[in-house]
Write a protein that holds these residues in place. Structure first.
Motif, PDB file in Angstrom:
ATOM      1  N   GLY A 156      19.223 -24.114  37.792  1.00  0.00           N
ATOM      2  CA  GLY A 156      18.236 -23.931  38.842  1.00  0.00           C
ATOM      3  C   GLY A 156      18.921 -23.531  40.135  1.00  0.00           C
ATOM      4  N   TYR A 157      18.322 -23.895  41.242  1.00  0.00           N
ATOM      5  CA  TYR A 157      18.905 -23.563  42.537  1.00  0.00           C
ATOM      6  C   TYR A 157      18.594 -24.669  43.539  1.00  0.00           C
ATOM      7  N   TYR A 158      19.315 -24.650  44.634  1.00  0.00           N
ATOM      8  CA  TYR A 158      19.097 -25.631  45.695  1.00  0.00           C
ATOM      9  C   TYR A 158      19.243 -24.952  47.047  1.00  0.00           C
ATOM     10  N   ALA A 159      18.669 -25.576  48.067  1.00  0.00           N
ATOM     11  CA  ALA A 159      18.801 -25.094  49.448  1.00  0.00           C
ATOM     12  C   ALA A 159      18.545 -26.269  50.377  1.00  0.00           C
ATOM     13  N   ARG A 181      15.286 -27.041  42.565  1.00  0.00           N
ATOM     14  CA  ARG A 181      14.177 -26.598  41.700  1.00  0.00           C
ATOM     15  C   ARG A 181      14.739 -26.104  40.371  1.00  0.00           C
ATOM     16  N   PHE A 182      14.101 -26.583  39.283  1.00  0.00           N
ATOM     17  CA  PHE A 182      14.451 -26.167  37.922  1.00  0.00           C
ATOM     18  C   PHE A 182      13.147 -25.770  37.229  1.00  0.00           C
ATOM     19  N   ASP A 183      12.926 -24.468  37.106  1.00  0.00           N
ATOM     20  CA  ASP A 183      11.696 -23.968  36.498  1.00  0.00           C
ATOM     21  C   ASP A 183      11.840 -23.897  34.983  1.00  0.00           C
ATOM     22  N   ASN A 184      10.765 -24.326  34.287  1.00  0.00           N
ATOM     23  CA  ASN A 184      10.731 -24.265  32.815  1.00  0.00           C
ATOM     24  C   ASN A 184      11.995 -24.893  32.233  1.00  0.00           C
ATOM     25  N   PHE A 185      12.187 -26.153  32.549  1.00  0.00           N
ATOM     26  CA  PHE A 185      13.431 -26.843  32.225  1.00  0.00           C
ATOM     27  C   PHE A 185      13.720 -26.766  30.730  1.00  0.00           C
ATOM     28  N   ASP A 187      13.400 -24.501  28.617  1.00  0.00           N
ATOM     29  CA  ASP A 187      12.302 -23.865  27.865  1.00  0.00           C
ATOM     30  C   ASP A 187      11.258 -24.862  27.385  1.00  0.00           C
ATOM     31  N   SER A 188      11.097 -25.951  28.126  1.00  0.00           N
ATOM     32  CA  SER A 188      10.134 -26.976  27.731  1.00  0.00           C
ATOM     33  C   SER A 188       8.767 -26.771  28.371  1.00  0.00           C
ATOM     34  N   GLY A 189       8.678 -25.848  29.318  1.00  0.00           N
ATOM     35  CA  GLY A 189       7.436 -25.677  30.051  1.00  0.00           C
ATOM     36  C   GLY A 189       7.293 -26.644  31.210  1.00  0.00           C
ATOM     37  N   VAL A 190       8.290 -27.490  31.411  1.00  0.00           N
ATOM     38  CA  VAL A 190       8.256 -28.487  32.485  1.00  0.00           C
ATOM     39  C   VAL A 190       9.071 -27.990  33.681  1.00  0.00           C
ATOM     40  N   ASP A 191       8.469 -28.047  34.865  1.00  0.00           N
ATOM     41  CA  ASP A 191       9.167 -27.709  36.103  1.00  0.00           C
ATOM     42  C   ASP A 191       9.616 -28.998  36.783  1.00  0.00           C
TER      43      ASP A 191
END
Length: 205
Positions: A156-159, A181-185, A187-191
């Motif tokens: 993911g990324y951070y700021a 933020r970690f989108d679609n962790f 490939d589980s569909g969970v953010d």
């Protein structure tokens, strides 16, 4: 006739004596004032700090995370994290640019599971305020989540923002507030969204 010659001789004699007196008066030396010594140049005293160099240290903080998906999942996690960091800064005079890598072990958890470790690699840019460095930072992050023994990792990324402050010639303390933020962790569909607040201590080489 004799009186006239006598008078003329007397006048010449008086003129001869008077001439040196007038000449001496005209050639008296002129007394000039003594030269005034120039004031010494002001001494320039350096008041700032040079942030250029390698630094390394430790951090300790607290994190709040939320896991959400499109099926109504909404789980909150929180807990402590701590680890080590290393980086490099270059001071351009008023602005500072640098890079940093950090690793955290964590126990940001609830009954559903926990985020147990996180790695970050990013850049930072700041304002040199003398003994303080006020900066913004951001970059790549990797987190691992443990769900009842089933572990998954994702990028993911951070700021965020932070500040470092010189306590001594080589030691700084500081803090930073970061959003992750970690989108679609995995490939589980969970953010997964997470905020951390960390205190830091660093040694600057």
């Amino acid at each position: 006739m004799k009186k006239s010659l006598y008078a003329a001789a007397s006048a010449v004699a008086l003129g001869a004596f008077a001439a040196p007196a007038f000449a001496g008066g005209l050639t008296q030396p002129i007394i000039e004032p003594a030269p005034v010594a120039a004031a010494p140049a002001p001494v320039v005293v350096a008041t700032g700090r040079d942030w250029t160099g390698i630094f390394g240290g430790a951090q300790l903080g607290y994190g709040w995370a939320t896991a959400e998906d499109d099926n109504g999942l909404d789980e909150d996690f929180d807990g402590v994290l701590g680890g080590a960091h290393i980086g490099f800064d270059y001071d351009f005079g008023q602005f500072v640019l640098g890079a940093e890598a950090s690793y955290n072990a964590a126990d940001i958890s609830n009954d559903y599971g926990k985020l147990d470790q996180m790695t970050r690699l990013g850049l930072r840019a700041g304002f040199d305020a003398g003994n303080a460095l006020i900066y913004a930072t951001g970059g790549w992050a990797n987190a691992r989540i443990d769900l009842d023994g089933d572990r998954a990792t994702d990028d993911g990324y951070y700021a965020g923002v932070g500040v470092d402050y010189f306590l001594a010639d080589n030691w700084t303390v500081g803090g930073q507030l970061l959003g992750h933020r970690f989108d679609n962790f995995n490939d589980s569909g969970v953010d997964v969204k997470m905020t951390t607040l960390e205190a830091r201590v660093s040694y600057r080489f």
